[in-house]
Design an enzyme around this catalytic site. Sequence first.
Site, PDB file in Angstrom:
ATOM      1  N   PHE A  40       0.865  -1.186   0.000  1.00 30.42           N
ATOM      2  CA  PHE A  40       0.000   0.000   0.000  1.00 30.42           C
ATOM      3  C   PHE A  40       0.895   1.227   0.000  1.00 30.42           C
ATOM      4  O   PHE A  40       1.764   1.374   0.859  1.00 30.42           O
ATOM      5  CB  PHE A  40      -0.919   0.031   1.223  1.00 30.42           C
ATOM      6  CG  PHE A  40      -1.815   1.237   1.247  1.00 30.42           C
ATOM      7  CD1 PHE A  40      -3.056   1.198   0.633  1.00 30.42           C
ATOM      8  CD2 PHE A  40      -1.421   2.417   1.858  1.00 30.42           C
ATOM      9  CE1 PHE A  40      -3.888   2.311   0.631  1.00 30.42           C
ATOM     10  CE2 PHE A  40      -2.234   3.533   1.858  1.00 30.42           C
ATOM     11  CZ  PHE A  40      -3.480   3.477   1.235  1.00 30.42           C
ATOM     12  N   ASP A  65       9.516   2.686   0.989  1.00 30.12           N
ATOM     13  CA  ASP A  65       8.385   3.443   1.519  1.00 30.12           C
ATOM     14  C   ASP A  65       8.381   3.290   3.042  1.00 30.12           C
ATOM     15  O   ASP A  65       8.018   2.231   3.562  1.00 30.12           O
ATOM     16  CB  ASP A  65       7.085   2.904   0.908  1.00 30.12           C
ATOM     17  CG  ASP A  65       5.844   3.625   1.394  1.00 30.12           C
ATOM     18  OD1 ASP A  65       5.922   4.311   2.421  1.00 30.12           O
ATOM     19  OD2 ASP A  65       4.788   3.492   0.750  1.00 30.12           O
ATOM     20  N   LYS A 115       3.545  10.651   7.654  1.00 25.98           N
ATOM     21  CA  LYS A 115       2.767  10.312   8.850  1.00 25.98           C
ATOM     22  C   LYS A 115       3.309  10.973  10.114  1.00 25.98           C
ATOM     23  O   LYS A 115       2.922  12.071  10.456  1.00 25.98           O
ATOM     24  CB  LYS A 115       2.644   8.787   9.001  1.00 25.98           C
ATOM     25  CG  LYS A 115       1.683   8.162   7.988  1.00 25.98           C
ATOM     26  CD  LYS A 115       1.329   6.757   8.351  1.00 25.98           C
ATOM     27  CE  LYS A 115       0.411   6.081   7.328  1.00 25.98           C
ATOM     28  NZ  LYS A 115      -0.939   6.630   7.282  1.00 25.98           N
TER      29      LYS A 115
END
Length: 791
Positions: A142, A227, A256
């Site tokens: 994802f 990532d 984040k």
Amino acid sequence: MSTLSEPVTASETLMELERAYSSGVYNKRPVEIVRGAGALLWDANGRCYIDCASGHGVANIGHGRTEIAAALAAQAQRLITCPESLYNDVRAALLERLAGVMPSGLRRFFLCNSGAEAVEGAIKFARLATGRPGIIATLRGFHGRTFGALSATWERSYREPFAPLVPGITHVRYNDLAAVERALDEQTAAVLIELVQGEGGVHVADPSYVGELARLCRERGVLLIVDEVQTGCGRTGRFLACEHYGLQPDLLCLAKGIAGGLPMGVVALGERVVASGRLVPGVHGSTFGGNPLVCAAALETLNILEREGLAARAARLGQHALERLRALESPLIREVRGLGLLLGIELRTRVQPYLEALLERGVLALPAGPNVIRLLPPLVISQEQLDQALDRLAEVLQAGQPVAAAAPSTVEAAARADAAPAELAPEVELLYRMVSIPSLSGQERSLATWLAGYLPRLGLRATLDEAGNLIATVPVAAGFAQREPLLLLGHMDTVPGAIPVTLREGKLYGRGSVDAKGPLAAFLAAAARLARRRDLRRPIVVIGAVEEEAATSRGARAVVDRYRPYACIIGEPSGSRAVTLGYKGRLLVEGHVVRPCGHSAGPRQTAAEEAVAFWERVKLHAEEWNRLHGGGSPFAALQPVLRSIESDQDGLHEWARLRIGYRLPLACSAGELREELRRWAMEAGLEVDFSGEEAAFQAPRTTRLVRAFVQAMRAMGIQPAFKVKTGTSDMNVVGPVWGPEIVAYGPGDARLDHTPEEHLAVEEYMEAIAVLERVLTSLAQDMAGGKEGEQ
């Protein structure tokens, strides 16, 4: 309506406003979060939650940090925005600080606003630096929902609505170096990987795979993009997950937790990317990227992470949590995985009911795919708070079924029920109080006990039977002999899902308001009206059954041989102006196949393929049966539904399991169908088990009970309607024994059953009570039974 300067008031709830004006693309949980501190959150009602979600991994340093608030306030008074076309002091300080925490070779940075933007930038930079279009990503990966990031994301449900996506992006198996090697070609620009797949199920990359992947990329002239949007900022026990692997990627994406809760993304650029000479002014940009306000927050976040040693804390608490979770003895748990405070508990079933049960216990957690519970607590969580969350998780999983919070005591139940708003009509007050008491299937006792104490106020005699059913009665008038009763069979239990109980715009919201506390409350309210009469010649018995929502139907089975009613009304939502005459039957099928592992290139079907082939045979049989017997009616159709299919292997054996739910029409013999399924399973080498079998049932329109409903509705100016339903109810249990004098009736729109928007219109509820009062009055006086001894 509030103005911009006015706070939201109780009459304008947060949920009401968001429902009215938000886009509708989010699956919202029914909680109004208004405040946070550390690892705790509070809702609008003052209830405290342990946060094991961290805003999807954002709140690594916790909520309510005064340092972040102070840094923002100070910077906002100086300068909020400054584009990267100009130099800025706080941005320069952040860039220098980032260079100090990155792996060797990552010394240049592109600043943006999110993880998806960071991935978009990394893909663009990789294509630009290499002059090649191809990107290799992984299954279960994802990377975001903007078009480039979405194209690299594996989940089909995210991708397919927006096809066609960015071309040139392919997916290979995770932790499979040979798969990457086969996919690499002269057009490949980069390989994109997460070192722990967060959204994809908390799968941790194997160290040998990561090392060999980095070597392979260097040898082939391919860039390696890591990532770290979810794994960065201390989450895995190091500042970056790369540090666990001694990895030096060519591009690294961070977001984040980097800015203490504010939106920020970072692309770190390695030497091979910079040395290409193709990253020149104008090739990429961001209006808000690197603005001074978020840079100030990021600087203070890095200070907190370092000063409080939060990465080391995540390593220690994560190991503690892994040990506790792996020690749990639950048949639901397949595997526990994780790194630091990024934890995944893979179940053998879907996790949503267990997430709802955790929420009801005051723990916020996340899914990671359909069958993995993901824990992402703030790194500041105390061990005591973490243990409390793990205790509640253990309580949910060791119960073996998706249960809600422990059933409240009778005192607690009464307190919840007594929270009903003032000045409600008695009938509405009864419904409000019933819906306010949670009563999941198998946990109905608190509601039943409360009702047994409350109903005598309404003139009903009430008790509980040995199965836990509520039994409320209106006796015959003095001097009349006992006759077969009029029996109203509702149920008390609900499916999981906490929906705050609210009354607004003439509608009562709450779990069970439609299925089936609305119908049961209507039964009790109508019976209470008749309890005031002195001329009833038949007793009226209202039963609130347990476990109707479960395949056991334990409550109905406990009473089916105890009564022989004159007529029976089943409590299910039909709408106040319609009567339901029949329900389809049910058969639950579970198939299981185990095979020795074989080579994936071999000709033999895998266990999963054999399970799928069995399902395809089931579908083809149903299509053929319906062509011959179905007649185009859903009620007459044989309807199989694939509820789940899952497979796995341990290196020696592979196995697959599937669950099929059948809806059976009247014309289909369950016995014959079972024999067909056993034969097909034997031919395919599967084992099959059956449960939850109920025969279809349909009552005629010509009974006295149906006539009583028709007359009652027409007397009220209502044109009655008749329904048959494709689901099942307790009518399937008692109908074959009690005979044709049976219908299902109750207020509510059945399409709202089991949904987050379950609600019942008060006007319809009151109309149903009036209809029932007329029906019961007519039938309770139907047989002229004289005084005692005159029969």
